[in-house]
Write an enzyme that holds these catalytic residues in place. Structure first.
Site, short mmCIF file in Angstrom:
data_model
loop_
_atom_site.label_atom_id
_atom_site.label_comp_id
_atom_site.label_asym_id
_atom_site.label_seq_id
_atom_site.Cartn_x
_atom_site.Cartn_y
_atom_site.Cartn_z
CE LYS A 32 33.58 -19.59 -46.47
NZ LYS A 32 32.71 -19.93 -45.30
CG ASP A 58 33.79 -23.94 -44.82
OD1 ASP A 58 34.31 -25.01 -44.47
OD2 ASP A 58 34.09 -22.82 -44.35
CE LYS A 60 35.82 -24.33 -41.06
NZ LYS A 60 34.84 -23.48 -41.76
CG LEU A 61 30.78 -32.81 -43.15
CD1 LEU A 61 30.51 -33.88 -44.19
CD2 LEU A 61 29.49 -32.39 -42.47
CG ASP A 63 29.81 -37.44 -35.66
OD1 ASP A 63 30.03 -38.46 -34.97
OD2 ASP A 63 28.85 -36.68 -35.46
CG ASN A 66 28.67 -45.56 -40.39
OD1 ASN A 66 28.80 -46.10 -41.49
ND2 ASN A 66 27.49 -45.45 -39.78
CB THR A 67 28.44 -40.04 -38.31
OG1 THR A 67 27.89 -40.99 -37.40
CG2 THR A 67 27.55 -38.82 -38.35
CB THR A 118 42.35 -18.57 -40.29
OG1 THR A 118 40.95 -18.39 -40.49
CG2 THR A 118 42.93 -19.37 -41.43
NE ARG A 179 39.19 -9.95 -42.63
CZ ARG A 179 38.53 -11.08 -42.81
NH1 ARG A 179 38.68 -11.74 -43.95
NH2 ARG A 179 37.71 -11.56 -41.89
CD GLN A 188 39.55 -15.35 -40.30
OE1 GLN A 188 40.34 -16.17 -39.87
NE2 GLN A 188 38.41 -15.70 -40.86
NE ARG A 209 34.05 -11.19 -41.22
CZ ARG A 209 34.45 -11.62 -40.04
NH1 ARG A 209 33.95 -11.10 -38.93
NH2 ARG A 209 35.36 -12.58 -39.94
#
Length: 229
Positions: A32, A58, A60-61, A63, A66-67, A118, A179, A188, A209
């Site tokens: 990722k 990742d 996370k669009l 808007d 159209n954008t 999360t 985790r 988280q 992590r």
């Protein structure tokens, strides 16, 4: 290699990202790359880091439709396997993203809708005017996304059972907030171990992590992969 494991390479350092990917890729289905990395390095850095490794991009669009559609089209040349949008963008935005991705045909990225992050719990949602349980909001957003062309969802492990019951086994569920036993929770709040999440029905688990912060990231990835084999 375990196809269910996605290693989250959350660093703005290109050299570090390349090194981590080289260590963990043999044990993961995908890696990722997220917003921090992409804003630092853009498409060129993405290509240098990935170099043939399957990527979950990742971003996370979120808007106007159209954008977001334009954003998806701009990313198609990078050929990510998975791409995230925010379900909170609404039905028309989700549909626009799905239609834009479809332009690439069979090799298109799968569009994943993020339901509730999360890091958020019920008190956080209440501050934003969303009352009730987190799971209820997840189901509302999931329904909007899946009915409008999303291939799957990004969700907490604690919502897997409810989503499977509501939408069936065919929907792709990607689960962050994983985790391994004994590791720190960080920021988280709704987490599970890798074994618990896969047993609950996750298609992919995302681990950051506990892998990238380990003294030997490759070994950490291999151990997690083995635990859910």
């Amino acid at each position: 290699m375990n196809r269910k494991l996605i290693a989250a390479i959350d660093t703005p350092d290109l050299a570090r990202a390349r090194d981590l990917i080289a260590q963990v890729a043999p044990h993961c289905g995908l890696v990722k790359l997220g917003l921090e990395f992409f804003l630092h390095h853009g498409p060129m850095g993405y290509r240098r880091a990935a170099e043939g490794v399957p990527v979950f991009l990742d971003l996370k669009l979120h808007d106007i439709p159209n954008t977001v559609a334009g954003g998806v089209r701009a990313l198609l040349d990078l050929a990510p396997k998975l791409l995230t949008i925010h379900a909170q963008g609404g039905a028309r935005m989700v549909a626009a993203a799905a239609e834009a991705a479809a332009q690439l045909g069979p090799e298109r990225p799968k569009i994943l809708a993020v339901t509730v992050l999360t890091s958020l719990g019920a008190p956080d949602l209440a501050e934003m005017g969303v009352t009730g349980e987190v799971s209820a909001q997840v189901l509302r957003l999931a329904r909007v996304a899946l009915e409008n062309g999303a291939d799957g969802l990004v969700c907490s492990a604690h919502e897997i059972a409810a989503l499977r019951a509501e939408f069936g086994a065919r929907r792709l569920l990607v689960v962050p907030g994983i985790r391994p036993t004994g590791t720190a929770l960080g920021d988280q709040t709704r987490v599970m171990t890798p074994e618990e999440a896969v047993a609950a029905g996750a298609d992919y688990i995302v681990v950051g992590r506990p892998i990238t912060g380990a003294p030997d990231p490759g070994r950490a990835a291999a151990e997690i992969a083995a635990s859910v084999a």
